[in-house]
Design a protein around this motif. Structure first.
Motif, PDB file in Angstrom:
ATOM      1  N   PHE A 138      31.887  -5.400 -33.534  1.00  0.00           N
ATOM      2  CA  PHE A 138      31.065  -5.254 -32.328  1.00  0.00           C
ATOM      3  C   PHE A 138      29.942  -6.293 -32.383  1.00  0.00           C
ATOM      4  O   PHE A 138      29.216  -6.394 -33.373  1.00  0.00           O
ATOM      5  CB  PHE A 138      30.484  -3.843 -32.256  1.00  0.00           C
ATOM      6  CG  PHE A 138      29.820  -3.536 -30.949  1.00  0.00           C
ATOM      7  CD1 PHE A 138      30.571  -3.226 -29.827  1.00  0.00           C
ATOM      8  CD2 PHE A 138      28.439  -3.572 -30.829  1.00  0.00           C
ATOM      9  CE1 PHE A 138      29.969  -2.948 -28.613  1.00  0.00           C
ATOM     10  CE2 PHE A 138      27.828  -3.301 -29.625  1.00  0.00           C
ATOM     11  CZ  PHE A 138      28.590  -2.980 -28.509  1.00  0.00           C
ATOM     12  N   PRO A 139      29.777  -7.101 -31.339  1.00  0.00           N
ATOM     13  CA  PRO A 139      28.842  -8.239 -31.397  1.00  0.00           C
ATOM     14  C   PRO A 139      27.387  -7.798 -31.539  1.00  0.00           C
ATOM     15  O   PRO A 139      26.923  -6.901 -30.823  1.00  0.00           O
ATOM     16  CB  PRO A 139      29.091  -8.960 -30.063  1.00  0.00           C
ATOM     17  CG  PRO A 139      29.675  -7.925 -29.160  1.00  0.00           C
ATOM     18  CD  PRO A 139      30.458  -6.992 -30.035  1.00  0.00           C
ATOM     19  N   MET A 140      26.696  -8.426 -32.479  1.00  0.00           N
ATOM     20  CA  MET A 140      25.269  -8.153 -32.656  1.00  0.00           C
ATOM     21  C   MET A 140      24.475  -8.615 -31.440  1.00  0.00           C
ATOM     22  O   MET A 140      23.412  -8.068 -31.138  1.00  0.00           O
ATOM     23  CB  MET A 140      24.761  -8.870 -33.914  1.00  0.00           C
ATOM     24  CG  MET A 140      25.366  -8.340 -35.210  1.00  0.00           C
ATOM     25  SD  MET A 140      24.999  -6.583 -35.474  1.00  0.00           S
ATOM     26  CE  MET A 140      23.206  -6.648 -35.591  1.00  0.00           C
ATOM     27  N   PRO A 161      19.851  -2.993 -25.994  1.00  0.00           N
ATOM     28  CA  PRO A 161      19.534  -2.073 -27.103  1.00  0.00           C
ATOM     29  C   PRO A 161      19.678  -0.600 -26.731  1.00  0.00           C
ATOM     30  O   PRO A 161      20.089   0.214 -27.556  1.00  0.00           O
ATOM     31  CB  PRO A 161      18.077  -2.428 -27.441  1.00  0.00           C
ATOM     32  CG  PRO A 161      17.540  -3.076 -26.197  1.00  0.00           C
ATOM     33  CD  PRO A 161      18.690  -3.773 -25.564  1.00  0.00           C
ATOM     34  N   GLN A 162      19.355  -0.249 -25.507  1.00  0.00           N
ATOM     35  CA  GLN A 162      19.428   1.165 -25.127  1.00  0.00           C
ATOM     36  C   GLN A 162      20.872   1.673 -25.109  1.00  0.00           C
ATOM     37  O   GLN A 162      21.127   2.830 -25.465  1.00  0.00           O
ATOM     38  CB  GLN A 162      18.776   1.364 -23.745  1.00  0.00           C
ATOM     39  CG  GLN A 162      17.279   1.092 -23.742  1.00  0.00           C
ATOM     40  CD  GLN A 162      16.658   1.306 -22.374  1.00  0.00           C
ATOM     41  OE1 GLN A 162      17.381   1.451 -21.381  1.00  0.00           O
ATOM     42  NE2 GLN A 162      15.339   1.327 -22.306  1.00  0.00           N
ATOM     43  N   LEU A 163      21.816   0.817 -24.695  1.00  0.00           N
ATOM     44  CA  LEU A 163      23.204   1.241 -24.631  1.00  0.00           C
ATOM     45  C   LEU A 163      23.885   1.200 -26.001  1.00  0.00           C
ATOM     46  O   LEU A 163      24.937   1.828 -26.185  1.00  0.00           O
ATOM     47  CB  LEU A 163      23.981   0.336 -23.661  1.00  0.00           C
ATOM     48  CG  LEU A 163      23.591   0.436 -22.187  1.00  0.00           C
ATOM     49  CD1 LEU A 163      24.321  -0.627 -21.372  1.00  0.00           C
ATOM     50  CD2 LEU A 163      23.914   1.816 -21.644  1.00  0.00           C
ATOM     51  N   CYS A 164      23.307   0.459 -26.942  1.00  0.00           N
ATOM     52  CA  CYS A 164      23.974   0.251 -28.236  1.00  0.00           C
ATOM     53  C   CYS A 164      23.315   1.004 -29.390  1.00  0.00           C
ATOM     54  O   CYS A 164      23.663   0.763 -30.551  1.00  0.00           O
ATOM     55  CB  CYS A 164      23.998  -1.244 -28.575  1.00  0.00           C
ATOM     56  SG  CYS A 164      24.846  -2.258 -27.358  1.00  0.00           S
ATOM     57  N   THR A 165      22.368   1.884 -29.090  1.00  0.00           N
ATOM     58  CA  THR A 165      21.612   2.535 -30.167  1.00  0.00           C
ATOM     59  C   THR A 165      22.515   3.324 -31.106  1.00  0.00           C
ATOM     60  O   THR A 165      22.357   3.281 -32.330  1.00  0.00           O
ATOM     61  CB  THR A 165      20.548   3.460 -29.571  1.00  0.00           C
ATOM     62  OG1 THR A 165      21.178   4.326 -28.598  1.00  0.00           O
ATOM     63  CG2 THR A 165      19.445   2.671 -28.896  1.00  0.00           C
ATOM     64  N   MET A 190      30.936   2.559 -25.501  1.00  0.00           N
ATOM     65  CA  MET A 190      31.369   1.160 -25.436  1.00  0.00           C
ATOM     66  C   MET A 190      31.830   0.777 -24.040  1.00  0.00           C
ATOM     67  O   MET A 190      31.592  -0.353 -23.579  1.00  0.00           O
ATOM     68  CB  MET A 190      32.494   0.920 -26.447  1.00  0.00           C
ATOM     69  CG  MET A 190      32.043   0.829 -27.883  1.00  0.00           C
ATOM     70  SD  MET A 190      33.372   0.223 -28.950  1.00  0.00           S
ATOM     71  CE  MET A 190      32.495   0.130 -30.519  1.00  0.00           C
ATOM     72  N   ILE A 191      32.506   1.706 -23.369  1.00  0.00           N
ATOM     73  CA  ILE A 191      32.954   1.413 -21.998  1.00  0.00           C
ATOM     74  C   ILE A 191      31.755   1.245 -21.077  1.00  0.00           C
ATOM     75  O   ILE A 191      31.746   0.373 -20.189  1.00  0.00           O
ATOM     76  CB  ILE A 191      33.896   2.525 -21.504  1.00  0.00           C
ATOM     77  CG1 ILE A 191      35.239   2.449 -22.240  1.00  0.00           C
ATOM     78  CG2 ILE A 191      34.120   2.424 -20.004  1.00  0.00           C
ATOM     79  CD1 ILE A 191      36.206   3.546 -21.874  1.00  0.00           C
ATOM     80  N   ALA A 192      30.719   2.086 -21.277  1.00  0.00           N
ATOM     81  CA  ALA A 192      29.493   1.927 -20.479  1.00  0.00           C
ATOM     82  C   ALA A 192      28.861   0.572 -20.745  1.00  0.00           C
ATOM     83  O   ALA A 192      28.389  -0.116 -19.829  1.00  0.00           O
ATOM     84  CB  ALA A 192      28.519   3.059 -20.811  1.00  0.00           C
ATOM     85  N   MET A 193      28.874   0.166 -22.027  1.00  0.00           N
ATOM     86  CA  MET A 193      28.351  -1.146 -22.388  1.00  0.00           C
ATOM     87  C   MET A 193      29.178  -2.264 -21.740  1.00  0.00           C
ATOM     88  O   MET A 193      28.641  -3.226 -21.183  1.00  0.00           O
ATOM     89  CB  MET A 193      28.399  -1.275 -23.922  1.00  0.00           C
ATOM     90  CG  MET A 193      28.108  -2.648 -24.440  1.00  0.00           C
ATOM     91  SD  MET A 193      26.416  -3.132 -24.155  1.00  0.00           S
ATOM     92  CE  MET A 193      26.518  -4.872 -24.571  1.00  0.00           C
ATOM     93  N   GLU A 194      30.501  -2.113 -21.794  1.00  0.00           N
ATOM     94  CA  GLU A 194      31.388  -3.105 -21.185  1.00  0.00           C
ATOM     95  C   GLU A 194      31.159  -3.196 -19.687  1.00  0.00           C
ATOM     96  O   GLU A 194      31.167  -4.289 -19.106  1.00  0.00           O
ATOM     97  CB  GLU A 194      32.842  -2.746 -21.487  1.00  0.00           C
ATOM     98  CG  GLU A 194      33.854  -3.767 -21.009  1.00  0.00           C
ATOM     99  CD  GLU A 194      35.278  -3.355 -21.318  1.00  0.00           C
ATOM    100  OE1 GLU A 194      36.139  -4.225 -21.513  1.00  0.00           O
ATOM    101  OE2 GLU A 194      35.547  -2.141 -21.349  1.00  0.00           O
ATOM    102  N   SER A 195      30.962  -2.052 -19.040  1.00  0.00           N
ATOM    103  CA  SER A 195      30.714  -2.048 -17.589  1.00  0.00           C
ATOM    104  C   SER A 195      29.416  -2.761 -17.252  1.00  0.00           C
ATOM    105  O   SER A 195      29.337  -3.502 -16.259  1.00  0.00           O
ATOM    106  CB  SER A 195      30.675  -0.608 -17.081  1.00  0.00           C
ATOM    107  OG  SER A 195      31.908   0.042 -17.301  1.00  0.00           O
ATOM    108  N   ALA A 196      28.384  -2.562 -18.093  1.00  0.00           N
ATOM    109  CA  ALA A 196      27.108  -3.232 -17.844  1.00  0.00           C
ATOM    110  C   ALA A 196      27.257  -4.748 -17.973  1.00  0.00           C
ATOM    111  O   ALA A 196      26.749  -5.510 -17.136  1.00  0.00           O
ATOM    112  CB  ALA A 196      26.062  -2.712 -18.828  1.00  0.00           C
ATOM    113  N   VAL A 197      27.973  -5.188 -19.018  1.00  0.00           N
ATOM    114  CA  VAL A 197      28.175  -6.627 -19.199  1.00  0.00           C
ATOM    115  C   VAL A 197      29.025  -7.194 -18.068  1.00  0.00           C
ATOM    116  O   VAL A 197      28.761  -8.281 -17.543  1.00  0.00           O
ATOM    117  CB  VAL A 197      28.838  -6.909 -20.566  1.00  0.00           C
ATOM    118  CG1 VAL A 197      29.100  -8.401 -20.728  1.00  0.00           C
ATOM    119  CG2 VAL A 197      27.965  -6.408 -21.701  1.00  0.00           C
TER     120      VAL A 197
END
Length: 397
Positions: free
Chosen positions: A279-281, A288-292, A354-361
């Motif tokens: 998972f990319p740093m 940061p909020q989505l990846c905590t 992760m899907i929420a993170m992917e959707s944001a990106v």
């Protein structure tokens, strides 16, 4: 300036040549359609003509056989009338052949004329494309020869900056998508392990039932031996041995399922671990909020099965040992099943994050793409303004 004026004049001349060529694509498509229809009709006529020729040959052969009879044709009733009827059919076929030949000649000439028009239409369209390409080249040459305006410089700088951000965000989206795919694979393997454990639990319940029947037959064997009923005791012994073999087969299948489920779960652990490590740093820094809590989880571990120890216990204690083994295996299956269910739940939760993170990106990528497209459109508009200004100066001077 003289060179620019020459280019502008050539551009104007090219534009004037393009004026009468507008709409030539539609004319070309219309001619292409007419050629296709005419060729199709000609093929149909040719097929009918070929069929008529076959009928002609067949009727002539039949007429010859009946006019010059051999063997069984002598016995044909009213052969002369049949010959006259066949000649009448032949006359109709010959007339049809003549009509088809005439139609084929007319349609062939029409198709040839349409194909000539088609070639001319394609040549006109090719000429238009050449002129359009030359017009674009002249436009680019004229604009590139002019010093860029401040607005154009600013737009190009924005395009370059936003393009760099877009490429970076697209790379991040690809990396996050890879992690999402691996977590999905791990979740699928945990679910497969859960299915195998449930199947192992079902087989273990069958083994318990067989063990209970085996114990019953063992008690019957002893009872019959005590009463001196050797025949009944021997039958009970045979049934006990058959149930014992069945139980061992079930135990073997159960332990095989447990170990298979364990192996699948281990594969799931590895895939999930790889997903977290890859998972990319950069994503943690940007979002940061989505990846905590992504990757900051601990998965419980499983236990395997040992069929050899089950055999030793069974051989030492008989049905009691088998019952103990079945009970211990049932407890182990239940513990592992709860562990796998917990792992699947954790994986599902991590997948959702992760899907929420992917959707944001992905949303950010779409916004950047729209912004870059808008800037590129602004660059194109500014270049047109520069060209129009140069063209106006040349026309006025």
């Amino acid at each position: 300036m003289d060179q620019t004026a020459t280019l502008v004049n050539e551009y104007n001349n090219t534009e004037q040549q393009l004026v009468p060529l507008q709409g030539c694509e539609n004319e070309m498509h219309g001619v292409d359609l007419q050629v296709s229809q005419a060729a199709s009709e000609l093929r149909e006529r040719q097929a009918l003509f070929n069929k008529a020729q076959q009928d002609d040959q067949y009727l002539r052969k039949r007429i010859h056989r009946n006019e010059n009879p051999r063997f069984l044709h002598y016995f044909v009733f009213n052969r002369a009338a049949k010959v006259e009827r066949l000649k009448g059919e032949l006359q109709l076929v010959v007339s049809k052949e003549q009509d088809l030949t005439s139609n084929i000649n007319v349609e062939s000439a029409n198709l040839s004329n349409l194909q000539h028009q088609q070639q001319n239409a394609h040549a006109v369209v090719d000429r238009k494309h050449q002129l359009e390409a030359r017009s674009r080249a002249l436009f680019e040459q004229i604009v590139d020869a002019q010093p860029p305006t401040q607005a154009l410089q600013s737009l190009r700088a924005d395009v370059q900056r936003q393009g760099g951000q877009l490429r970076s965000e697209q790379g991040l989206l690809q990396a996050v998508g890879g992690s999402v795919a691996m977590v999905k694979q791990g979740l699928s393997k945990f679910q497969e392990a859960e299915r195998l454990y449930r199947k192992a639990n079902s087989v273990n319940e069958q083994a318990k039932q067989v063990n209970s029947r085996e114990a019953f037959e063992e008690r019957r064997e002893r009872r019959e031996e005590a009463f001196g009923n050797e025949c009944s005791a021997e039958c009970a012994e045979l049934r006990r041995e058959r149930l014992e073999r069945q139980e061992r087969l079930l135990q073997s299948e159960r332990d095989s399922l447990i170990n298979k489920a364990h192996d699948v779960a281990v594969q799931a652990y590895r895939v999930i671990s790889q997903a977290f490590s890859s998972f990319p740093m950069e994503a943690r820094g940007r979002y940061p909020q989505l990846c905590t809590s992504i990757g900051s989880v601990a998965f419980p571990r499983l236990e395997g099965a040992d069929f050899s120890s089950a055999l030793v216990l069974d051989s030492m204690l008989g049905t009691v040992g088998a019952a103990i083994n079945d009970f211990n295996s049932g407890c182990k299956i239940q513990r592992n099943l709860r562990v796998v269910e917990e792992c699947a739940c954790i994986s599902s939760s991590q997948l959702g994050q992760m899907i929420a993170m992917e959707s944001a990106v992905s949303s950010n990528v779409q916004q950047l793409q729209a912004h870059v497209q808008s800037l590129e459109q602004g660059v194109a508009t500014e270049r047109v303004n520069i060209f129009n200004a140069v063209r106006q100066r040349v026309m006025q001077g």
